[in-house]
Design an enzyme around this catalytic site. Structure first.
Site, mmCIF file in Angstrom:
data_model
loop_
_atom_site.group_PDB
_atom_site.id
_atom_site.type_symbol
_atom_site.label_atom_id
_atom_site.label_comp_id
_atom_site.label_asym_id
_atom_site.label_seq_id
_atom_site.Cartn_x
_atom_site.Cartn_y
_atom_site.Cartn_z
ATOM 1 C CG HIS A 128 -4.436 -5.207 2.161
ATOM 2 N ND1 HIS A 128 -4.623 -3.850 2.025
ATOM 3 C CD2 HIS A 128 -5.341 -5.624 3.099
ATOM 4 C CE1 HIS A 128 -5.602 -3.460 2.842
ATOM 5 N NE2 HIS A 128 -6.055 -4.518 3.508
ATOM 6 C CD GLU A 146 -2.848 -1.286 0.169
ATOM 7 O OE1 GLU A 146 -2.968 -0.322 -0.611
ATOM 8 O OE2 GLU A 146 -3.498 -2.350 0.057
ATOM 9 C CB CYS A 155 -6.420 -2.826 6.526
ATOM 10 S SG CYS A 155 -6.510 -4.550 7.015
HETATM 11 N N1 PCA Z 1 -8.421 -6.864 6.677
HETATM 12 C C1 PCA Z 1 -9.377 -5.792 6.844
HETATM 13 C C2 PCA Z 1 -9.348 -5.484 8.321
HETATM 14 C C3 PCA Z 1 -8.596 -6.579 8.974
HETATM 15 C C4 PCA Z 1 -7.970 -7.330 7.871
HETATM 16 O O1 PCA Z 1 -7.182 -8.264 8.000
HETATM 17 C C5 PCA Z 1 -9.121 -4.600 5.933
HETATM 18 O O2 PCA Z 1 -8.586 -4.790 4.825
HETATM 19 O O3 PCA Z 1 -9.449 -3.485 6.301
#
Ligand code: PCA
Length: 202
Positions: A168, A82, A144
């Site tokens: 991610h 990200e 996240c």
């Molecule tokens: N993914 C979610 C919140 C917790 C996670 O592991 C997200 O992408 O916001």
């Protein structure tokens, strides 16, 4: 000499998913040494209330050189680096405390905060290891993205400021009959490579 540390955070399961690969990777890497640094792997609840204080406390506790936060993105096919956290909450589902939040993460604060991880170097090294990787300008509008925003604002306030960012991860194969996935060992290897590239660039 103070111990060189890297803080890696994962999240608990949420949204009806039985597992969260980010939790598994954080647990797997906890306590191991990578590039001369000791990894502190910690797991956070998927709850926005108290998140800023939790990540701040973890950063204070380990005084890390680098902070790498991890989370699951259901359906993602690659290790997704990200670039930015937007100062926006717009939950499509409830967090694990039942909250569905809309609005700014922090009122009257920066619209976005940029990752300070060496993303080009991490991307290069993941590609060299034949791991699927891509960069993204959209960390979502859920917990996240909020963690990335809170972690960057906490890290940027510290002196010296640790480099900080968010990655991610896809589903694990066992939770993804109809979706893209990656084995746990590949995801852990990807985060190991990201840590090494980060420490080399620091
Ligand atoms: N993914 C979610 C919140 C917790 C996670 O592991 C997200 O992408 O916001």
């Amino acid at each position: 000499m103070p111990v060189k540390r890297v803080l890696v955070t994962g999240f608990e399961p949420y949204g009806g998913h039985a597992h969260n690969p980010s939790e598994a990777v954080a647990r797997l890497l906890d306590g191991i040494e990578i590039g001369g640094a000791e990894v502190a792997g910690r797991v956070l609840p998927v709850i926005h209330a108290g998140l800023a204080a939790r990540i701040e406390a973890l950063i204070d506790e380990s005084a890390p050189r680098a902070v790498i936060c991890l989370g699951l993105d259901p359906g993602e096919a690659a290790i997704r680096l990200e670039r930015v956290a937007a100062n926006v909450l717009d939950f499509e589902i409830a967090d694990n405390a039942g909250a569905v939040l809309r609005g700014p993460i922090v009122a009257d604060a920066d619209d976005m905060l940029r990752s300070t991880l060496p993303l080009a170097a991490i991307e290069r090294d993941l590609k060299a290891a034949s791991l699927p990787v891509r960069c993204s300008d959209d960390a979502g509008r859920f917990v996240c993205n909020a963690l990335m925003y809170h972690a960057l604002s906490a890290a940027n306030r510290r002196r010296p400021a640790p480099v900080c960012g968010f990655i991610h991860l896809p589903f694990l194969p066992e939770q993804a009959a109809h979706h893209a996935s990656l084995p746990l060992a590949s995801m852990a290897e990807a985060v190991r490579i990201a840590i090494r590239a980060t420490l080399e660039a620091a």
